[in-house]
Motif scaffolding. Structure first.
Motif, PDB file in Angstrom:
ATOM      1  N   LEU A 419       0.823  -1.209   0.000  1.00 11.65           N
ATOM      2  CA  LEU A 419       0.000   0.000   0.000  1.00 11.65           C
ATOM      3  C   LEU A 419       0.863   1.268   0.000  1.00 11.65           C
ATOM      4  CD1 LEU A 419      -2.674  -1.206   2.572  1.00 11.65           C
ATOM      5  CD2 LEU A 419      -3.063  -0.796   0.141  1.00 11.65           C
ATOM      6  N   VAL A 420       1.930   1.255   0.771  1.00 10.99           N
ATOM      7  CA  VAL A 420       2.825   2.416   0.797  1.00 10.99           C
ATOM      8  C   VAL A 420       3.473   2.609  -0.573  1.00 10.99           C
ATOM      9  CG1 VAL A 420       5.004   3.290   1.735  1.00 10.99           C
ATOM     10  CG2 VAL A 420       3.255   2.386   3.273  1.00 10.99           C
ATOM     11  N   LEU A 421       3.890   1.522  -1.195  1.00 11.55           N
ATOM     12  CA  LEU A 421       4.494   1.610  -2.530  1.00 11.55           C
ATOM     13  C   LEU A 421       3.504   2.200  -3.525  1.00 11.55           C
ATOM     14  CD1 LEU A 421       7.073   0.911  -4.137  1.00 11.55           C
ATOM     15  CD2 LEU A 421       6.022  -1.299  -4.672  1.00 11.55           C
ATOM     16  N   ALA A 422       2.235   1.772  -3.439  1.00 10.83           N
ATOM     17  CA  ALA A 422       1.210   2.306  -4.335  1.00 10.83           C
ATOM     18  C   ALA A 422       0.990   3.795  -4.095  1.00 10.83           C
ATOM     19  CB  ALA A 422      -0.094   1.535  -4.147  1.00 10.83           C
ATOM     20  N   ALA A 423       1.008   4.213  -2.834  1.00  3.45           N
ATOM     21  CA  ALA A 423       0.812   5.635  -2.524  1.00  3.45           C
ATOM     22  C   ALA A 423       1.983   6.467  -3.035  1.00  3.45           C
ATOM     23  CB  ALA A 423       0.651   5.818  -1.018  1.00  3.45           C
ATOM     24  N   ARG A 424       3.185   5.951  -2.891  1.00  8.12           N
ATOM     25  CA  ARG A 424       4.372   6.694  -3.324  1.00  8.12           C
ATOM     26  C   ARG A 424       4.428   6.842  -4.839  1.00  8.12           C
ATOM     27  NH1 ARG A 424       8.890   4.078   0.791  1.00  8.12           N
ATOM     28  NH2 ARG A 424       8.905   5.796   2.305  1.00  8.12           N
ATOM     29  N   ALA A 425       3.735   5.987  -5.554  1.00  5.10           N
ATOM     30  CA  ALA A 425       3.735   6.076  -7.015  1.00  5.10           C
ATOM     31  C   ALA A 425       2.832   7.197  -7.517  1.00  5.10           C
ATOM     32  CB  ALA A 425       3.293   4.742  -7.612  1.00  5.10           C
ATOM     33  N   LEU A 426       2.056   7.811  -6.609  1.00  4.08           N
ATOM     34  CA  LEU A 426       1.132   8.881  -6.992  1.00  4.08           C
ATOM     35  C   LEU A 426       1.772  10.250  -6.770  1.00  4.08           C
ATOM     36  CD1 LEU A 426      -1.990   7.440  -5.149  1.00  4.08           C
ATOM     37  CD2 LEU A 426      -1.653   7.462  -7.618  1.00  4.08           C
ATOM     38  N   PRO A 427       1.249  11.282  -7.391  1.00  3.46           N
ATOM     39  CA  PRO A 427       1.661  12.650  -7.035  1.00  3.46           C
ATOM     40  C   PRO A 427       1.230  12.920  -5.593  1.00  3.46           C
ATOM     41  CG  PRO A 427       0.467  12.628  -9.125  1.00  3.46           C
ATOM     42  CD  PRO A 427       0.284  11.278  -8.518  1.00  3.46           C
ATOM     43  N   THR A 428       2.189  13.179  -4.710  1.00  2.15           N
ATOM     44  CA  THR A 428       1.876  13.291  -3.295  1.00  2.15           C
ATOM     45  C   THR A 428       2.349  14.622  -2.719  1.00  2.15           C
ATOM     46  OG1 THR A 428       3.944  12.128  -2.797  1.00  2.15           O
ATOM     47  CG2 THR A 428       1.933  10.813  -2.846  1.00  2.15           C
ATOM     48  N   THR A 429       1.834  14.935  -1.543  1.00  5.14           N
ATOM     49  CA  THR A 429       2.232  16.139  -0.814  1.00  5.14           C
ATOM     50  C   THR A 429       3.335  15.767   0.180  1.00  5.14           C
ATOM     51  OG1 THR A 429       0.663  15.728   0.976  1.00  5.14           O
ATOM     52  CG2 THR A 429      -0.149  16.941  -0.954  1.00  5.14           C
ATOM     53  N   PRO A 430       4.033  16.756   0.747  1.00  4.95           N
ATOM     54  CA  PRO A 430       5.037  16.455   1.788  1.00  4.95           C
ATOM     55  C   PRO A 430       4.439  15.669   2.957  1.00  4.95           C
ATOM     56  CG  PRO A 430       5.323  18.695   1.013  1.00  4.95           C
ATOM     57  CD  PRO A 430       4.068  18.190   0.368  1.00  4.95           C
ATOM     58  N   ARG A 431       3.183  15.972   3.292  1.00  6.07           N
ATOM     59  CA  ARG A 431       2.541  15.221   4.374  1.00  6.07           C
ATOM     60  C   ARG A 431       2.427  13.750   4.025  1.00  6.07           C
ATOM     61  NH1 ARG A 431      -2.559  13.630   4.952  1.00  6.07           N
ATOM     62  NH2 ARG A 431      -3.283  14.957   3.250  1.00  6.07           N
ATOM     63  N   HIS A 432       2.038  13.467   2.775  1.00  6.90           N
ATOM     64  CA  HIS A 432       1.970  12.072   2.338  1.00  6.90           C
ATOM     65  C   HIS A 432       3.344  11.422   2.412  1.00  6.90           C
ATOM     66  CE1 HIS A 432      -1.776  13.224  -0.204  1.00  6.90           C
ATOM     67  NE2 HIS A 432      -2.167  12.615   0.902  1.00  6.90           N
ATOM     68  N   ASP A 433       4.365  12.130   1.942  1.00  6.21           N
ATOM     69  CA  ASP A 433       5.715  11.564   1.928  1.00  6.21           C
ATOM     70  C   ASP A 433       6.175  11.230   3.342  1.00  6.21           C
ATOM     71  OD1 ASP A 433       5.759  11.885  -0.809  1.00  6.21           O
ATOM     72  OD2 ASP A 433       6.806  13.821  -0.740  1.00  6.21           O
ATOM     73  N   ALA A 434       5.896  12.133   4.287  1.00  4.94           N
ATOM     74  CA  ALA A 434       6.300  11.884   5.670  1.00  4.94           C
ATOM     75  C   ALA A 434       5.575  10.673   6.246  1.00  4.94           C
ATOM     76  CB  ALA A 434       6.025  13.123   6.528  1.00  4.94           C
ATOM     77  N   THR A 435       4.284  10.616   5.988  1.00  5.30           N
ATOM     78  CA  THR A 435       3.503   9.482   6.494  1.00  5.30           C
ATOM     79  C   THR A 435       4.030   8.174   5.927  1.00  5.30           C
ATOM     80  OG1 THR A 435       1.533  10.867   6.667  1.00  5.30           O
ATOM     81  CG2 THR A 435       1.191   8.486   6.670  1.00  5.30           C
ATOM     82  N   ALA A 436       4.284   8.148   4.632  1.00  3.46           N
ATOM     83  CA  ALA A 436       4.795   6.931   3.995  1.00  3.46           C
ATOM     84  C   ALA A 436       6.145   6.539   4.568  1.00  3.46           C
ATOM     85  CB  ALA A 436       4.906   7.141   2.482  1.00  3.46           C
ATOM     86  N   ALA A 437       6.967   7.532   4.914  1.00  2.32           N
ATOM     87  CA  ALA A 437       8.323   7.252   5.386  1.00  2.32           C
ATOM     88  C   ALA A 437       8.330   6.572   6.743  1.00  2.32           C
ATOM     89  CB  ALA A 437       9.133   8.545   5.439  1.00  2.32           C
ATOM     90  N   TRP A 438       7.441   6.996   7.661  1.00  5.14           N
ATOM     91  CA  TRP A 438       7.498   6.401   8.990  1.00  5.14           C
ATOM     92  C   TRP A 438       6.571   5.209   9.181  1.00  5.14           C
ATOM     93  CZ3 TRP A 438       2.863   6.315  11.328  1.00  5.14           C
ATOM     94  CH2 TRP A 438       1.975   7.372  11.165  1.00  5.14           C
ATOM     95  N   LEU A 439       5.673   4.987   8.231  1.00  4.50           N
ATOM     96  CA  LEU A 439       4.678   3.938   8.441  1.00  4.50           C
ATOM     97  C   LEU A 439       5.301   2.565   8.680  1.00  4.50           C
ATOM     98  CD1 LEU A 439       1.592   4.489   6.109  1.00  4.50           C
ATOM     99  CD2 LEU A 439       1.622   4.044   8.559  1.00  4.50           C
ATOM    100  N   LEU A 440       6.329   2.252   7.927  1.00  2.00           N
ATOM    101  CA  LEU A 440       6.884   0.902   7.993  1.00  2.00           C
ATOM    102  C   LEU A 440       7.944   0.743   9.072  1.00  2.00           C
ATOM    103  CD1 LEU A 440       7.201   0.154   4.174  1.00  2.00           C
ATOM    104  CD2 LEU A 440       5.300  -0.333   5.702  1.00  2.00           C
ATOM    105  N   SER A 441       8.228   1.820   9.805  1.00  2.00           N
ATOM    106  CA  SER A 441       9.329   1.752  10.764  1.00  2.00           C
ATOM    107  C   SER A 441       9.030   0.815  11.931  1.00  2.00           C
ATOM    108  CB  SER A 441       9.651   3.149  11.297  1.00  2.00           C
ATOM    109  OG  SER A 441       8.554   3.667  12.020  1.00  2.00           O
ATOM    110  N   GLY A 442       7.757   0.516  12.171  1.00  2.00           N
ATOM    111  CA  GLY A 442       7.427  -0.346  13.294  1.00  2.00           C
ATOM    112  C   GLY A 442       7.749  -1.807  13.074  1.00  2.00           C
ATOM    113  N   PHE A 443       7.862  -2.242  11.832  1.00  2.00           N
ATOM    114  CA  PHE A 443       8.110  -3.654  11.575  1.00  2.00           C
ATOM    115  C   PHE A 443       9.556  -4.007  11.885  1.00  2.00           C
ATOM    116  CE2 PHE A 443       4.408  -3.118   8.727  1.00  2.00           C
ATOM    117  CZ  PHE A 443       3.604  -4.099   9.288  1.00  2.00           C
ATOM    118  N   ASP A 444       9.750  -4.978  12.770  1.00  2.00           N
ATOM    119  CA  ASP A 444      11.087  -5.444  13.145  1.00  2.00           C
ATOM    120  C   ASP A 444      11.963  -4.310  13.638  1.00  2.00           C
ATOM    121  OD1 ASP A 444      10.270  -7.927  12.294  1.00  2.00           O
ATOM    122  OD2 ASP A 444      11.214  -7.768  10.343  1.00  2.00           O
TER     123      ASP A 444
END
Length: 904
Positions: A419-444
């Motif tokens: 889902l994050v990869l799909a979101a990053r493939a779209l035209p996004t705002t800085p807020r989107h970019d920040a959200t995408a960047a930290w979303l996966l940090s919780g895994f392992d």
């Protein structure tokens, strides 16, 4: 119809049904049409003969988006028994099943516990067989609950049989069920089956059908009726697709109205005949009755019940959906949505399926579905489909990232990454970019990522904070700090993270900020962190997540007494809320700290539970760390073969991604085992590795907390100069932090290294308050007694050696007890043999149950704490009482005082 070539499978299933209390269950895995359902039917028939009650459910492809649909079907016959559940379990299960008096969204684990209790109660009246077919199509929530139940029914008179198609995954595949994989029928058995089905076939056609079927029972049963269509099917098609084509070809001979009704039935997410007929009536423009299905029933495609219509095999259902045109499917979905006005969630999904392009109204309806979802898996699916229907890239990115966040919270890494990869493939705002960047940090905790990623996260946190989002920046910073624990980012990265943390507009006593400081700079900020931890120590139990943060922070700075305190306070909240993903994190910190303090019984109990829950919730590195603690405990108890096995298991996990704390704890366990066996050179080599920056087990913080063990090994191995060099490397940390563990080890090392001033060093070290650190106090008394004996002050040495023996006996430090006894013997005093403590006679799991029973908790209350059925608790207690030589809970209370409890 008799089953051919399945004697072994039928024997195994018969044994399962005859004695469900001896076996947990069976997973029948195989290709479509291989005969899984036929085997299940035989098992169900055997259960009826054996007097075993059967509860059934099945995955339905069209129901995958409806949380707990499969569980509802399974437990519906037990609905009148729900009132007997404990309140929290009742409300969790009622919510999951969509009952009116349910509460907020429950976790799958609380629902699982409620289902387990309900099933165990039913099995108490009569043995139970649970059947779950086509689990690859079960909604994720039901699959998780059934996997939870499957792992816990060993002691119950319950058996579970599940069927799973090859090439598809399911939580039940990792639930400890025995695997049964039916093979294609042999040539002889295939021929016998075909002769029974179609005895009049010409020899040439018979030979061809046997070759086409490849021993697949469904093909042998169904292809004879479609033999005229075989010439139209390319021989290169997989058997499953050839069967689908054959079924769809059979459907072409049916009247047009029947084909329309069949398509509606195939697309409906319910087997309701009323709904299907109503939607078919809309499409046909005339009232349809049940007689419309008669041709399909006669062609063996459908089974028509009083209120239901179902396909005889899932391949028959898929045959009609895949061969229909896009326009036909759209119209059928639209008709179904029109008849589902009373079911808004189902109506929204049907409307979404009917959409041929962006449809913002349908997307908003799916967002509402996500809000109402009783399981996050269903919410993720609804938001992802809503994103597909969104009117613009901004809305689509929003929905994809919201879905990804829910996927992260529910531990679905693959889904979140997609889902994050799909979101990053779209035209996004800085807020989107920040959200995408930290979303996966919780895994392992970022263990698998390159350490350079930490610097990127620091810069991102600073940028997000500058944009006015301090909480989001804090979350990013926390993800970066966790990486500093598992890996070593280098000397420049830690100051950069601290600089960002210092600039955040967040209170200094915010638990997240305290934890970040501890992870990033355990020595430089150690004093400040310890002061805040002590100030907060009296205010625990309000928020388990806060307590967990503080427990982790305390471990980093070497305040193991505080780490045990905070993590023990966190555990009850996680248990009560069913947050079994967070529970092993608190338990692992608790186990690690208690073991360092010397409470092996409680540490073993917490470590065993942490390892089990970490494995169950898919947290390999927490599982590795808990296993390494178990290895340390085994070494201290003198079980060196077990310590070696556990250390190797933990090392495999830690090496997979360079998880330094896991590997450091492995080296500690190996060093302790080598010390106990008198292999001092090996012990020093093992422990020295944690101080080598080039070694994967190097952990800048943890290595400073093993100084006492390192000193013992170095002195006895004749490595005094090497020890002094290593201590010089730790000296800056000693000067910068009041860390209790570091200073205890530092004083101990200098007492053993001293010559003329040794007595003063030992006296100073023992003058420190070590009430919460009994293992360290015992070690000091032992070494001081050894020194006094070498100084020929034998009478004085005995006092310290006796104290050390009593401490080590009480703690269960078998190797250290033996070493102390040898010293006492050399000092002219014999020692009585140590009587095994009550705790030594129980496994960690049994000890958890015994302690709770000693507090007066009922079996049901114990089951709620430990996520077991009350019947399982009862079974364990029947084993525990004879082991301890007691016959009542009152006797347990005398053996296991309540103040030793760590399972709260």
């Amino acid at each position: 119809m008799p089953l051919f070539g399945r004697d072994t499978e039928l024997k195994d299933l018969g044994a399962l049904v005859d004695g469900p209390e001896d076996r947990s269950g069976m997973l029948i895995r195989g290709a479509a049409g291989i005969g899984k359902s036929a085997l299940v039917d035989e098992a169900v028939a055997a259960a009826a003969i054996a007097g075993v009650r059967v509860l059934r459910t099945a995955g339905v492809e069209a129901e995958q988006n409806y949380a707990y649909a499969g569980l509802h079907r399974l437990l519906y016959p037990l609905r009148k028994q729900l009132d007997g559940l404990p309140p929290r379990q009742y409300y969790s299960l009622a919510t999951a099943l969509g009952l009116p008096d349910g509460g907020d969204e429950p976790t799958a684990y609380l629902v699982g516990l409620a289902a387990l209790t309900l099933l165990a109660d039913a099995a108490g009246e009569r043995p139970l067989l649970i059947v779950a077919e086509d689990v690859h199509w079960l909604d994720p929530a039901s699959a998780e609950v059934l996997a939870f139940v499957a792992r816990r029914i060993d002691p119950e008179p319950i058996a579970l049989i599940a069927t799973l198609r090859d090439g598809v995954d399911s939580p039940l595949a990792d639930a400890g069920l025995s695997l049964m994989g039916p093979e294609p029928l042999s040539d002889d058995h295939a021929a016998a089956l075909l002769d029974l089905i179609a005895p009049e076939l010409p020899a040439q056609t018979r030979h061809r059908l046997l070759a086409e079927a490849h021993g697949n029972p469904l093909a042998l049963t169904e292809l004879p009726s479609a033999v005229r269509d075989l010439d139209e099917l390319p021989a290169t098609l997989p058997l499953t697709e050839r069967l689908e084509r054959a079924f769809s070809a059979r459907g072409t001979t049916l009247p047009a109205p029947t084909r329309t009704a069949l398509l509606v039935a195939a697309l409906n997410d319910s087997d309701s005949v009323t709904e299907t007929l109503s939607a078919a009536s809309i499409l046909l423009g005339t009232q349809a009755g049940t007689e419309i299905f008669t041709p399909a029933v006669e062609n063996r495609l459908l089974v028509l019940g009083r209120d239901t219509v179902t396909f005889r095999h899932p391949l028959m259902r898929s045959a009609f959906t895949t061969t229909a045109t896009a326009d036909e499917r759209t119209r059928a979905h639209r008709a179904l949505s029109d008849v589902l006005a009373a079911h808004p969630d189902r109506r929204a999904w049907q409307r979404a399926a009917a959409a041929t392009g962006p449809d913002e109204q349908a997307a908003r309806e799916l967002e509402n579905v996500a809000e109402r979802a009783r399981h996050r898996g269903g919410a993720v699916a609804a938001l992802e489909r809503a994103a597909d229907l969104s009117g613009g890239p901004g809305l689509r990115a929003d929905r994809l990232l919201r879905a990804a966040e829910l996927a992260v919270d529910s531990g679905r890494r693959d889904t979140a990454e997609r889902l994050v990869l799909a979101a990053r493939a779209l035209p996004t705002t800085p807020r989107h970019d920040a959200t995408a960047a930290w979303l996966l940090s919780g895994f392992d905790d970022g263990v698998r990522e390159n350490p350079s990623r930490i610097t990127e996260l620091a810069a991102l946190a600073a940028a997000v904070a500058a944009d006015g989002h301090p909480d989001a920046a804090m979350r990013i910073l926390w993800g970066a700090a966790m990486r500093c624990f598992w890996s070593e980012p280098g000397p420049d990265t830690r100051p950069a993270l601290l600089a960002v943390a210092d600039e955040l507009p967040i209170a200094d006593d915010d638990p997240r900020l305290v934890a970040v400081s501890a992870y990033v700079a355990p020595f430089e900020r150690g004093g400040r962190v310890i002061d805040r931890l002590r100030a907060l120590a009296s205010d625990t139990g309000r928020n388990p997540e806060v307590d967990r943060f503080l427990g982790s922070a305390a471990l980093q700075v070497g305040a193991f007494d505080l780490a045990a305190h905070f993590s023990a306070a966190a555990a009850p909240g996680f248990r009560a809320a069913g947050q079994l993903g967070l529970l092993p994190r608190a338990l692992t910190v608790q186990a690690w700290s208690l073991t360092r303090l010397g409470d092996l019984a409680a540490g073993a109990q917490a470590a065993a539970e942490a390892a089990d829950f970490a494995r169950e919730t898919g947290q390999p590195f927490m599982h590795g760390l808990a296993t390494a603690v178990q290895a340390e405990i085994a070494a201290l108890r003198g079980d060196y073969p077990q310590a070696a096995t556990l250390a190797s298991d933990a090392e495999r996990i830690g090496l997979a991604a360079g998880a330094r704390p896991v590997l450091a704890t492995v080296q500690l366990a190996r060093g302790l085992a080598a010390l106990g066996e008198g292999r001092y050179d090996d012990a020093f080599a093992d422990l020295r590795r944690t101080h080598d920056p080039g070694d994967p087990s190097h952990s800048p913080a943890l290595r400073a907390y093993f100084l006492a063990e390192l000193t013992d090994a170095a002195i006895r191995a004749g490595q005094v100069d090497a020890l002094r060099e290593l201590l010089r490397g730790v000296e800056p940390a000693v000067a910068s932090t009041p860390s209790p563990a570091l200073h205890i080890g530092w004083r101990y090392a200098h007492a053993l290294l001293a010559t003329d001033t040794a007595e003063a060093h030992f006296t100073d070290a023992l003058a420190v308050d070590l009430a919460a650190w009994p293992a360290e106090r015992g070690r000091l008394h032992l070494s001081y007694g050894e020194w006094l004996r070498r100084q020929r002050r034998v009478v004085e040495s005995r006092t310290h050696l006796r104290t050390a023996r009593e401490i080590f006996d009480a703690l269960g430090f078998t190797a250290w007890s033996e070493r102390t006894r040898l010293e006492l013997r050399s000092a002219g005093e014999s020692s009585p043999n140590r009587d095994p403590d009550a705790r030594d006679r129980l496994t960690p799991h049994e000890l958890s149950i015994a302690r709770l029973a000693a507090q007066g908790l009922t079996n049901r209350e114990i089951g709620q704490r430990l996520y077991l059925s009350h019947r399982t608790v009862s079974t364990h207690l029947h084993r525990i009482f004879p082991k301890l030589g007691v016959s009542s809970r009152t006797d347990l209370a005398a053996l296991l005082p309540a103040d030793e409890d760590t399972t709260a």
